[in-house]
Write a protein that holds these residues in place. Sequence first.
Motif, short mmCIF file in Angstrom:
data_model
loop_
_atom_site.label_atom_id
_atom_site.label_comp_id
_atom_site.label_asym_id
_atom_site.label_seq_id
_atom_site.Cartn_x
_atom_site.Cartn_y
_atom_site.Cartn_z
N LEU A 118 0.84 -1.20 0.00
CA LEU A 118 0.00 0.00 0.00
C LEU A 118 0.88 1.25 0.00
O LEU A 118 2.00 1.23 0.50
CB LEU A 118 -0.93 0.00 1.21
CG LEU A 118 -2.00 -1.09 1.22
CD1 LEU A 118 -2.81 -1.03 2.50
CD2 LEU A 118 -2.92 -0.95 0.01
N PRO A 119 0.38 2.36 -0.56
CA PRO A 119 1.21 3.56 -0.68
C PRO A 119 1.56 4.16 0.67
O PRO A 119 0.82 4.02 1.65
CB PRO A 119 0.34 4.50 -1.51
CG PRO A 119 -1.06 4.02 -1.31
CD PRO A 119 -0.96 2.53 -1.15
N GLY A 120 2.69 4.88 0.72
CA GLY A 120 3.17 5.47 1.95
C GLY A 120 2.33 6.63 2.46
O GLY A 120 2.49 7.07 3.59
N HIS A 121 1.43 7.15 1.63
CA HIS A 121 0.43 8.13 2.04
C HIS A 121 -0.93 7.63 1.56
O HIS A 121 -1.02 6.96 0.53
CB HIS A 121 0.73 9.51 1.44
CG HIS A 121 1.93 10.17 2.03
ND1 HIS A 121 3.21 9.82 1.67
CD2 HIS A 121 2.05 11.15 2.96
CE1 HIS A 121 4.07 10.56 2.35
NE2 HIS A 121 3.41 11.37 3.14
N PRO A 122 -2.00 7.94 2.30
CA PRO A 122 -3.31 7.37 1.95
C PRO A 122 -3.75 7.74 0.53
O PRO A 122 -3.64 8.89 0.11
CB PRO A 122 -4.24 8.00 2.99
CG PRO A 122 -3.36 8.34 4.14
CD PRO A 122 -2.06 8.75 3.52
N SER A 123 -4.25 6.75 -0.16
CA SER A 123 -4.82 6.95 -1.49
C SER A 123 -6.28 6.54 -1.46
O SER A 123 -6.63 5.53 -0.84
CB SER A 123 -4.07 6.09 -2.52
OG SER A 123 -4.79 6.01 -3.73
N ASP A 124 -7.13 7.31 -2.12
CA ASP A 124 -8.56 6.98 -2.09
C ASP A 124 -8.88 5.75 -2.92
O ASP A 124 -10.05 5.34 -2.99
CB ASP A 124 -9.42 8.17 -2.51
CG ASP A 124 -8.99 8.79 -3.82
OD1 ASP A 124 -8.15 8.20 -4.52
OD2 ASP A 124 -9.47 9.89 -4.13
N SER A 125 -7.87 5.13 -3.53
CA SER A 125 -8.08 3.84 -4.18
C SER A 125 -7.96 2.69 -3.19
O SER A 125 -8.25 1.54 -3.53
CB SER A 125 -7.07 3.65 -5.32
OG SER A 125 -5.75 3.61 -4.82
N THR A 126 -7.56 2.99 -1.96
CA THR A 126 -7.43 1.97 -0.91
C THR A 126 -8.76 1.84 -0.17
O THR A 126 -9.32 2.86 0.27
CB THR A 126 -6.33 2.37 0.08
OG1 THR A 126 -5.09 2.55 -0.62
CG2 THR A 126 -6.15 1.31 1.14
N PRO A 127 -9.30 0.63 -0.03
CA PRO A 127 -10.57 0.47 0.67
C PRO A 127 -10.53 1.08 2.07
O PRO A 127 -9.57 0.91 2.81
CB PRO A 127 -10.73 -1.06 0.75
CG PRO A 127 -9.97 -1.57 -0.43
CD PRO A 127 -8.79 -0.66 -0.57
#
Length: 256
Positions: free
Chosen positions: A84-93
């Motif tokens: 998962l990316p090191g900063h939140p992405s809105d593609s992450t559930p």
Amino acid sequence: MAVFADRARARVLRLAATKALHVGPALSVIDVLSVLHLDVLRSRADDLGWPMRDRLLLSKGHAAYGLYAVLAEAGVLDDDLADLPGHPSDSTPGVEAATGALGHGLPLGAGMALGLRLSGLPGRVAVVTGDGELDEGTNWEAAQFAAHHRLGNLLVVVDRNSLQQEGRTEDVLALEPLADKWRAFGWAVAHADGHDHHALRVAAEDLFERNGPGVLIAETTKGKGVSFMEGVASWHMGRLTEHELGQALAELEAGR
């Protein structure tokens, strides 16, 4: 709740033994995120787009693995968080909005809160910021906006660990008197031990009952739960050796 939070901390620590990440900030904010996700905010793990849900934004996006660990413990994410990316992405559930550029979470949250009210939806918005992040002027523009519109469905939780990447917050750019600044912008203010789950829940729920936006200043410890990380600015980001991982996990188990 304490066991839940410590399991989330262990997830972060194990990841930090495989690659460098913002481990100190993640450990400081896990109790806040756990309480908000499990005890305060309404959500459905099996229906992430539920229109009646509350929204949680991690504005201090560099602590993303703390959020991922909480979501994994809650059954929203799979166990494998490494890619998962090191900063939140809105593609992450479970992640409502991409964050990471500091100072953007509160403007986003204020817009969401107003949008929910205009849409007639009961959803509330909680934004978790870092204290060093409050150096960014966009936060104070959004604070003025939220007070003007009396956004009672908006809560900010400040992760007040008193450290940022460059050192102590009060040495880099003094924030105090922090509570007075928020009050001057028209916000209700509460304080809580950021690692006391009951105190966090009570304060957050009380602020959501106010007729306007509220801010909870959560006094936390950077690197919470691991003795050699606690209050140490150099653990803002780092990678654990196998020996350090073993010590950290043992301390969590002993503390539990």
